[in-house]
Write an enzyme that holds these catalytic residues in place. Structure first.
Site, short mmCIF file in Angstrom:
data_model
loop_
_atom_site.label_atom_id
_atom_site.label_comp_id
_atom_site.label_asym_id
_atom_site.label_seq_id
_atom_site.Cartn_x
_atom_site.Cartn_y
_atom_site.Cartn_z
N HIS A 74 -105.30 35.51 40.76
CA HIS A 74 -104.08 34.75 41.09
C HIS A 74 -104.52 33.33 41.52
CE1 HIS A 74 -100.04 33.91 41.96
NE2 HIS A 74 -99.82 34.67 43.00
N ASP B 72 -102.56 41.45 51.78
CA ASP B 72 -101.65 41.49 50.63
C ASP B 72 -101.02 42.89 50.65
OD1 ASP B 72 -100.37 41.09 48.17
OD2 ASP B 72 -102.19 41.45 46.97
N CYS C 260 -100.02 36.24 50.81
CA CYS C 260 -99.46 35.57 49.63
C CYS C 260 -97.95 35.79 49.54
CB CYS C 260 -100.16 36.05 48.37
SG CYS C 260 -100.19 37.85 48.21
N1 NVA Z 1 -101.24 41.88 44.63
C1 NVA Z 1 -99.88 41.43 44.53
C2 NVA Z 1 -99.80 39.94 44.65
C3 NVA Z 1 -98.40 39.40 44.63
C4 NVA Z 1 -98.35 37.91 44.77
C5 NVA Z 1 -99.32 41.90 43.19
O1 NVA Z 1 -100.01 41.78 42.17
O2 NVA Z 1 -98.21 42.43 43.18
N1 CP Z 2 -97.17 34.96 46.08
C1 CP Z 2 -96.54 35.08 44.90
O1 CP Z 2 -97.12 34.95 43.83
O2 CP Z 2 -95.21 35.31 45.02
P1 CP Z 2 -94.21 35.67 43.83
O3 CP Z 2 -94.59 37.03 43.32
O4 CP Z 2 -92.85 35.66 44.46
O5 CP Z 2 -94.34 34.64 42.76
#
Ligand code: NVA
Ligand code: CP
Length: 335
Positions: A136, A232, A273
């Site tokens: 990310h 997270d 995040c």
């Molecule tokens: N690990 C999480 C991050 C979201 C911004 C996901 O992939 O759902």
């Molecule tokens: N942190 C983040 O990526 O948030 P969203 O899933 O809302 O884009």
């Protein structure tokens, strides 16, 4: 110092970028943030258009790309794969070539990193990774900007990464610490540590930049004297519902709570995040809370709402940093 020119580059993972290039993007974002707050217009990409593909849901990333593009003067087209031909009737390679004929840049959020790499291989315009299972990277730039605002530097800072360290956020933080000369202290059970090959790669990069990579099964040991306590969600987008029970069982010792923050120390900040399960005020949080008997998950509401929490500053910084990525790769930073 060598001038940084990122025009035409993709932004797929921080492994592809040098520490100088990463710092450049963070500083460029800080300038855009100042301009935005002072009402200084910066629509230097007027007439350009970007495509935003989201195979997974989003609040921050989608809004950041849209607002940043509009501030830069660009048009945006949001593509929801359930309402487009992507993957069902048209391959990623064909989609890349079609969109390259109409757009100046393409954002992609989805599953495997290989998909966004494939998109970039066939696209003739910059491709930006808005989140994959593995990485990310735009989140990392927002986090770095936030850390710079809080501490004024990167080198030597200790990041304690709590919980699921083997998914997009854990991987990305390990790479970021290695690149920026920071201490990565993952606090997680062994089965939640990143892929050994990525650990090896990061250890080598860390050596070059003065960073360190460490793993702790004991959360209290790993978080000691951390500057940033990061976590997270324990179940990421796209993971099956069945994993909830084992995640709660295995990752509960790594919840960020008052005791953990006290062990880090007074100057430590809490980052996430987002979105976060810090209470039961969401549909999934409420349903899972009732099913498994919890009221808060990866972070307590007390820490989330505390003075040490910088999560909303971090969320705002998504927009400024995504703007910097688009501007630099489309050449507007030199305009
Ligand atoms: N690990 C999480 C991050 C979201 C911004 C996901 O992939 O759902
Ligand atoms: N942190 C983040 O990526 O948030 P969203 O899933 O809302 O884009």
């Amino acid at each position: 110092m060598k001038e940084i020119d990122l025009k035409g580059r993709d932004f797929l993972k921080l492994l592809d970028y040098t520490p100088e290039e990463i710092s450049y993007l963070v500083d460029l974002a800080a300038t855009y943030k100042m301009n935005k707050h002072e009402g200084v217009l910066h629509d230097t990409l007027r007439g350009k258009n970007v495509a935003l593909i989201f195979e997974k849901t989003s609040t921050r990333t989608r809004c950041s790309f849209e607002v940043a593009a509009h501030d830069l003067g660009m048009g945006t087209t949001y593509l929801d794969p359930s309402a487009s031909q992507i993957s069902k009737k048209e391959s990623i390679a064909d989609t890349a070539r079609v969109l390259s004929g109409m757009f100046d840049g393409i954002e992609y959020r989805g599953y495997g990193q290989d998909i966004v790499e494939e998109l970039a291989k066939f696209a003739s315009v910059p491709v930006w990774n808005g989140l994959t299972n593995e990485f990310h990277p735009t989140q990392m730039l927002a986090d770095l900007l936030t850390i710079k605002e809080c501490f004024g530097r990167f080198k030597g800072l200790k990041i304690a990464y709590m919980g699921d360290a083997r998914y997009n956020m854990g991987n990305s933080w390990m790479v970021t610490c290695a690149k920026m000369g920071m201490e990565f202290a993952a606090c997680a059970p062994k089965s939640y540590w990143p892929d050994p090959a990525l650990i090896e790669t990061c250890k080598k990069i860390a050596e070059e930049n003065g960073g360190t990579i460490g793993f702790y099964e004991d959360a209290m040991e790993g978080v000691k004297d951390a500057d940033v306590v990061y976590t997270d969600v324990w179940v990421s987008m796209g993971e099956p519902d069945e994993v909830w029970a084992e995640r709660i069982r295995e990752l509960s010792p790594y919840q960020v709570n008052k005791k953990i923050m006290e062990q880090a120390g007074k100057r430590a900040v809490f980052m996430h995040c987002l979105p976060a399960y810090h209470d039961l005020k969401t549909e999934i949080g409420k349903a899972k809370g009732e099913q498994f008997g919890f009221t808060e998950l990866e972070v307590t509401d007390e820490v989330f709402e505390s003075e040490q929490s910088v999560v909303f500053q971090e969320a705002e910084n998504r927009m400024h940093t995504i703007k910097a990525v688009m501007a630099a790769t489309l050449g507007a930073d030199k305009a």
